[in-house]
Every structure is written in structure tokens, then in C-alpha cells.
Design a protein around this motif. Structure first.
Motif: not given
Length: 312
Positions: A112-114, A166-167, A180-182, A187-188
């Protein structure tokens, strides 16, 4: 570097060598360009020395020694901030999460590239009835009060791409609630059901679970403060109606005020309510107090990498 593997050490002496052998075997199936980062979270046993021994015989092993025990989530964030890989695999070292999950998650991500993150979800909670019940209650309360959607029964084990990591490490609050942070990073993300073993007694005591629950709610939700407002408004409204009723009984029906019991109960009730409200507000104020000081969430004592020891 293609792959970084991050794990933390706390009372991990019994598992560390087997973990190293198994995770190394899995990493080599994917690439020879990898690193294994052990973060010693002030472990009271000889976990640190065993990790250093692994570093001395394998240059791919990096060891980060914290100056004391800062907590699981903070140690993880420290390890993630020192990764160099295009992909980062995070996992606990106690073997309850199988190192072989790396291959499974890698396959899911490549197909799953996305997808930016593949993470593990417990198919069924481990442990005895109290551990299962407390875990269920924990996630239901978090889900009800959190302002973001946090998947229930998530595991530490996850494979992430470099952009996501990085984010993720941009979060630098002193009080870290990793779940919560995760989720909040976005992102996907793809959850995969896995079976978690039970090889050791959990280091998360009831006290730590309560502390984690309090931190998770106050870190990602202001709902308790909102609920306090509405509850206070409701109590005030009911009290006003009751006062008006007493005045009506006295002036119109000529019924005298009676009973000390109801008065004492009311005093105790409202006294307890005030203390509860102040306590909840105090928790939020204490978090603000800690954050404005801008202290580091961990302190690194030494880093052992590439045949060198860096004392910080």
C-alpha cells in the motif's frame, strides 16, 4: 540508511539477547542497511551493560543511556529523535510483541504505497480479568473524553516512514501521552490485528495506569473543564429552584424550615464538589506550569555508537 529499529530497556535483561537475535534476523531479510537503537530508560538491572556488549560486537547497534528513568513514552520519543532510517520500526523489547511483526508490517506498507504507518492492534487483551477490565475501561474513558480519535488497544509495535517520524518528533511537550501524539500527527495509518504475548509481569502498576489515564485525558482534551461548567450550572439551577421553593413554603404556605440532616449533607456535598472541581483545574494548571518551563522530557547521559561513546 533504509531502516531504523527503536526499542526501550527497562527490566529487560532477560529478553534483550533473544530480542537482538530475532530482530537482527528479521532486519536482514529486508536490508543490510539498518540500525538498532536501544534506549536505556534508567533500568535497574544489567540491561544497559548487555546492550553495550551488543554494541561492542555489532556496529549497527546504538545505545542511548538516559540519566534516570523518565518513563516509557518519553524514552520512545528520545529514540525516535535519533533515527536516521527512511523507515522506522518501533517495538518493545520484552518479546510480548514478536520481532517478526517487522516482516508483516513491511509487507503491508510495501503493498500500500499511500500508507505512512502500519501499527499493531491487540486482537484480544492479554492478562487476567483485572488487567483486561482495566484496559477496556481505560480506552472507553479516553475515547469518551479525548478530542481526537485514538484507536483502542493499540500496541507499541509500528512501522513508520521518515516523513511521519519527522512530524512526530516535533511534539516536545514535557508530559507525553504517546497514543494521543501518534494519532494526532495524522497521515495515512493502517491498523493490523496481532496477538500480544504475556511473558512477564507488567511494569504498568495500577498507580501508573491511573496516572497515564489522567495524563492522556488532560493532554488531549478540555472536555473535563467544559463538563465542570455544565455540572456547576446544573447544580446552581437546581439549588436556585430549591431555594425558591423554600421561600414559597415559608411566605405563602407558612411552612417552617426543618431538618439539620439535609443541611449537613448539602454542606458536605458542595464542599466535596468544590474540592473536586479545584482538583481538576489544578491538574490542568500543573500541566501548564510544567510546559512553560520548557524542560527537556529526557536527559541523555551517554550515546554508544560506531565504536565510540559520546558523553553528554
Amino acid at each position: 540508511m533504509q531502516l531504523s529499529i527503536v526499542t526501550t530497556l527497562y527490566k529487560s535483561s532477560f529478553y534483550i539477547n533473544e530480542f537482538y537475535e530475532r530482530i537482527t534476523q528479521e532486519a536482514r531479510k529486508i536490508t543490510n542497511d539498518y540500525e538498532i537503537i536501544f534506549v536505556d530508560d534508567g533500568s535497574p538491572d544489567d540491561s544497559l551493560q548487555k546492550a553495550i556488549n551488543l554494541h561492542q560486537k555489532d556496529s549497527k547497534v546504538k545505545v542511548i543511556e538516559l540519566s534516570r528513568n523518565f518513563g516509557h513514552h518519553k524514552a520512545i520519543m528520545t529514540g525516535l529523535s535519533h533515527t536516521e532510517g527512511d523507515y522506522v520500526f518501533l517495538i518493545d523489547s520484552d518479546l510480548e510483541e514478536e520481532p517478526e511483526l517487522l516482516a508483516k508490517f513491511w509487507s503491508e506498507m510495501q503493498n500500500s504505497q499511500d500508507i505512512d504507518v502500519v501499527y499493531g492492534v491487540q486482537a484480544q487483551r492479554k492478562g487476567h480479568w483485572f488487567e483486561k477490565l482495566s484496559g477496556t475501561i481505560f480506552w472507553k474513558i479516553v475515547d469518551a473524553l479525548s478530542s481526537i480519535q485514538i484507536p483502542s488497544n493499540i500496541l507499541t509495535a509500528r512501522l513508520m516512514n521518515k516523513k511521519y517520524v519527522k512530524s512526530l518528533i516535533l511534539y516536545n511537550e514535557s508530559e507525553v501521552f504517546l497514543g494521543g501524539i501518534l494519532a494526532d500527527t495524522g497521515y495515512n495509518q493502517l491498523g493490523v490485528k496481532v496477538k500480544k504475548g504475556s511473558h512477564s509481569k507488567t511494569t504498568y502498576t495500577f498507580k501508573k495506569k491511573v496516572s497515564l489515564l489522567t495524563n492522556s485525558i488532560t493532554s488531549f482534551s478540555s472536555k473535563p473543564l467544559v463538563y465542570i461548567f455544565y455540572f456547576g450550572f446544573f447544580i446552581t439551577l437546581v439549588s436556585a429552584i430549591f431555594i425558591l421553593k423554600l421561600i414559597y413554603n415559608k411566605l405563602v404556605l407558612n411552612i417552617a424550615f426543618q431538618g439539620w440532616t439535609s443541611l449537613i449533607i448539602s454542606i458536605w456535598f458542595f464542599g466535596g464538589l468544590i474540592i473536586l472541581v479545584l482538583g481538576i483545574m489544578g491538574i490542568y494548571l500543573s500541566k501548564v506550569f510544567k510546559e512553560v518551563k520548557n524542560r527537556p522530557y529526557t536527559i541523555i547521559k551517554n550515546i554508544y555508537e560506531q565504536e565510540n561513546s559520546h558523553e553528554l
